[in-house]
Design an enzyme around this catalytic site. Structure first.
Site, mmCIF file in Angstrom:
data_model
loop_
_atom_site.group_PDB
_atom_site.id
_atom_site.type_symbol
_atom_site.label_atom_id
_atom_site.label_comp_id
_atom_site.label_asym_id
_atom_site.label_seq_id
_atom_site.Cartn_x
_atom_site.Cartn_y
_atom_site.Cartn_z
ATOM 1 C CG ASP A 1 0.532 -2.454 6.162
ATOM 2 O OD1 ASP A 1 -0.424 -2.563 6.954
ATOM 3 O OD2 ASP A 1 0.463 -1.792 5.105
ATOM 4 C CE LYS B 1 -7.347 -0.207 6.581
ATOM 5 N NZ LYS B 1 -8.142 0.269 5.460
ATOM 6 C CB CYS C 1 -3.931 3.374 -1.444
ATOM 7 S SG CYS C 1 -5.254 4.532 -1.163
ATOM 8 C CG HIS D 1 -1.888 0.973 1.438
ATOM 9 N ND1 HIS D 1 -1.624 2.252 1.849
ATOM 10 C CD2 HIS D 1 -3.217 0.908 1.238
ATOM 11 C CE1 HIS D 1 -2.763 2.929 1.920
ATOM 12 N NE2 HIS D 1 -3.748 2.140 1.544
ATOM 13 C CD GLN E 1 -6.993 -4.527 4.436
ATOM 14 O OE1 GLN E 1 -7.927 -5.168 4.918
ATOM 15 N NE2 GLN E 1 -7.155 -3.304 3.965
HETATM 16 N N1 C6P Z 1 -6.373 0.368 2.859
HETATM 17 C C1 C6P Z 1 -8.252 0.019 1.370
HETATM 18 O O1 C6P Z 1 -9.374 0.292 0.927
HETATM 19 P P1 C6P Z 1 -5.186 3.692 7.049
HETATM 20 O O2 C6P Z 1 -5.861 4.423 5.938
HETATM 21 O O3 C6P Z 1 -3.996 4.449 7.568
HETATM 22 O O4 C6P Z 1 -6.134 3.247 8.107
HETATM 23 O O5 C6P Z 1 -4.620 2.334 6.420
HETATM 24 C C2 C6P Z 1 -3.655 2.384 5.402
HETATM 25 C C3 C6P Z 1 -3.393 1.012 4.871
HETATM 26 C C4 C6P Z 1 -2.123 0.469 5.015
HETATM 27 N N2 C6P Z 1 -1.858 -0.775 4.601
HETATM 28 C C5 C6P Z 1 -2.791 -1.554 4.028
HETATM 29 C C6 C6P Z 1 -2.429 -2.947 3.615
HETATM 30 C C7 C6P Z 1 -4.081 -1.054 3.832
HETATM 31 O O6 C6P Z 1 -4.996 -1.827 3.246
HETATM 32 C C8 C6P Z 1 -4.386 0.257 4.247
HETATM 33 C C9 C6P Z 1 -5.737 0.850 3.976
HETATM 34 C C10 C6P Z 1 -7.724 0.820 2.528
HETATM 35 O O7 C6P Z 1 -7.569 -0.881 0.907
HETATM 36 C C11 C6P Z 1 -7.813 2.293 2.267
HETATM 37 S S1 C6P Z 1 -6.775 2.813 0.956
#
Ligand code: C6P
Length: 421
Positions: A198, A224, A363, A121, A201
């Site tokens: 990371d 999430k 993203c 991401h 997910q």
């Molecule tokens: N992915 C998706 O729709 P935040 O936005 O900081 O809570 O998470 C960022 C992020 C970082 N790593 C991974 C693997 C992610 O999936 C995400 C967030 C969302 O896929 C929003 S782009």
């Protein structure tokens, strides 16, 4: 076994209709819905003990401080950290990764290497790009194979003496791939590199134990995992956090200040500058309680069943391409395209049926480019989704694909006049 129908009763938003049709919420990788237990815990905080923490001796502040500290302890237990010292509250995964990249990069120098993967991401690429630019370190990438899985044969040649940091996603938000975190972390340890996972997910969807994984740092978001927006977590091993410099300065992260200098507070507060998100912490703690009440293993199994079912049904649609590995090797999400339809249009067609999915590059632009696509439509599942919802998704996609086929045929088959001309 999960009783998703019963669980749904706890989620007020799932009772609403969209364009007169029942909401089918399949955008859980972007953010999840909140149960009444989380909403009520946050209301209770604002109605009964709203106050700043770690500052005053009055009763309200004591109660807010206890709740805030207990939220750290609860999260520590949830991921099997040694204690609350290892749990830093941030805004979200992105801020957690920025904190790690910023503080860790203070020890980098020219010629050092940071290893990432091709499925990251933006939040786990850009902070490291900036760190590399600041320090002269070089970025290297573990590649993906044709199944959308990391090519771990490359571990030995990619991670070596120059590697100082290995940062990678546990589960891909685009491909759904569950990476073999243990193997990657073991290779990084052999090279004495620091590991950053990371887990945006993974932590919401399966049991994750930082001690078993032996990762040095791990980032995830409250929103999430049934919690509110605006609260995230950076886990870090205590001995590493002790050595690291803070990222933000001021407020609660300070123990002593003179006109010329300052000393830092103890962990985890050293990394939590300013007034924190107390209501967010209270909501996150309630979300952890909720998830533990259902059981992370049960949630994982339920999502695997839904994913298997979705992939079987979607595979039967000729015009549809699925990205990523087979169901057994992925988390609870499926990315796909219908030939000839832009992913945003697929999302809009599904939206008209009350089905919420996400369309776009999610993203992860470098990954989309590598796959040779502008993006995908993505259905992502959680504990409250049901087999009936998967049926609805498959039915709506089948209709969209048939419509598209007819439209293409109409534009490519010559009209009678054209044929006789
Ligand atoms: N992915 C998706 O729709 P935040 O936005 O900081 O809570 O998470 C960022 C992020 C970082 N790593 C991974 C693997 C992610 O999936 C995400 C967030 C969302 O896929 C929003 S782009």
């Amino acid at each position: 076994m999960i009783n998703a129908k019963k669980i749904r009763e706890d989620f007020p938003i799932l009772k609403r209709k969209v364009y007169g049709k029942p909401l089918v919420y399949l955008d859980n990788a972007a953010t999840t819905q909140k149960p009444v237990q989380v909403i009520q815990a946050m209301n209770d905080y604002y109605e009964n003990y709203n106050s700043n923490v770690h500052r005053a001796v009055h009763r309200l502040s004591q109660e807010a401080t206890t709740a805030y500290d207990e939220a750290h302890e609860k999260v520590a237990k949830f991921i099997a950290a040694a204690g609350m010292e290892e749990v830093i509250f941030t805004k979200n995964t992105t801020e957690s990764l920025n904190l790690a990249a910023n503080s860790l990069s203070q020890q980098l120098k020219k010629g050092d290497e940071i290893v990432l993967t091709q499925m990251e991401h933006h939040s786990n690429i850009v902070p490291w790009q900036q760190a590399a630019k600041r320090t002269g370190a070089k970025l290297r990438f573990l590649e993906i194979d044709g199944n959308g899985e990391l090519n771990l044969q490359q571990l030995q040649q990619t991670i070596g003496k120059k590697t100082k940091i290995v940062a990678f996603t546990h589960v891909s938000n685009v491909l759904g791939t569950v990476n073999n975190a243990k193997e990657i972390i073991a290779a990084a340890k052999e090279a004495r590199a620091v590991t950053v996972l990371d887990a945006a997910q993974s932590v919401p969807h399966m049991p994750v134990d930082v001690k078993k994984l032996d990762c040095d740092f791990m980032a995830f978001s409250g929103h999430k995992m049934l919690g509110p927006t605006g609260i995230g977590v950076l886990y870090g091993k205590q001995e590493l956090l002790e050595k690291m410099e803070p990222f933000l300065y001021g407020g609660d992260m300070i123990s002593e200040v003179s006109f010329q200098d300052a000393k830092w507070n103890e962990l985890p507060w050293k990394f939590e500058a300013g007034t924190p998100n107390v209501s967010g912490a209270v909501g996150l703690a309630a979300a952890v309680d909720y998830l533990e009440g259902i059981g992370m293993e049960n949630i994982h199994e339920h999502e695997k069943t839904l994913t298997r079912m979705a992939m079987e049904k979607l595979r039967q649609i000729d015009e549809l391409t699925i990205y990523g590995p087979e169901a057994a090797r992925r988390g609870g999400l499926v990315s796909f395209n219908i030939n000839g339809i832009h992913p945003h249009d697929v999302s809009a067609l599904l939206d008209a049926e009350g089905i919420a999915v996400r369309g776009g590059h999610h993203c992860a632009m470098p990954l989309a480019k590598l796959l040779g696509i502008t993006g995908t439509a993505r259905a992502s599942f959680y504990l409250y989704n049901t087999p009936e919802e998967i049926e609805k998704l498959a039915g709506a996609l089948e209709t969209a694909a048939v419509k598209m086929k007819k439209m293409t045929a109409a534009t490519t088959t010559p009209t009678k006049a054209a044929r006789t001309a």
